[in-house]
Design a protein around this motif. Structure first.
Motif: not given
Length: 149
Positions: A117-122
């Protein structure tokens, strides 16, 4: 594509003050991460990816989500970026009448980034001492202690 499993490197801790053993993870360090790219047939990219060098792979997906409150579906983009070195250069699979070849490439993953969703999680970069999970850099203190930040 079979994505890599992310498993922390651990050290067994035991001794006075502990009622047993603990496999304690080493901050920001992970075991070997492998991924497999499966092909229905042998194609030119199958063999190009056998080159003994790092390959940048950009994988994209669309995840369908149901919002029960709104009663609607929506699509969330998923992006996985890998820097990978051939481990098993290429498995050419089988040649048989009317069946898929089942060719594959197996890679050692040295860089992994997952955006949802456009967010870097890892983001894990083994050569550049990066381990960010949900925006927290777990190697920041280690880099400072080593004088490399």
């Amino acid at each position: 594509m079979e994505l890599p499993s992310v498993e922390a490197m651990t050290e067994t801790v035991k001794g006075a003050g502990l009622a047993g053993e603990i496999d304690s993870p080493t901050l920001g360090h992970f075991g070997s991460m492998t991924c497999t790219l499966n092909w229905r047939t042998v194609e030119k990219p199958t063999l190009e990816l056998a080159a003994q060098k790092a390959h940048n792979l950009d994988l994209r997906g669309a995840s369908q989500i149901y919002d029960a409150g709104a009663g609607q579906y929506f699509v969330r983009p998923v992006r996985v970026v890998l820097r990978a070195i051939p481990k098993t250069s290429v498995n050419l699979g089988n040649l048989d009448v009317g069946v898929t070849a089942g060719a594959s490439n197996v890679f050692e993953v040295v860089y992994l980034k997952v955006d949802v969703g456009g967010s870097t999680l890892i983001e894990i970069d083994k050569f550049n001492y990066i381990c960010k999970i949900n925006g927290i850099d777990y190697l920041l203190q280690v880099k400072a202690a080593l004088g490399i930040e």
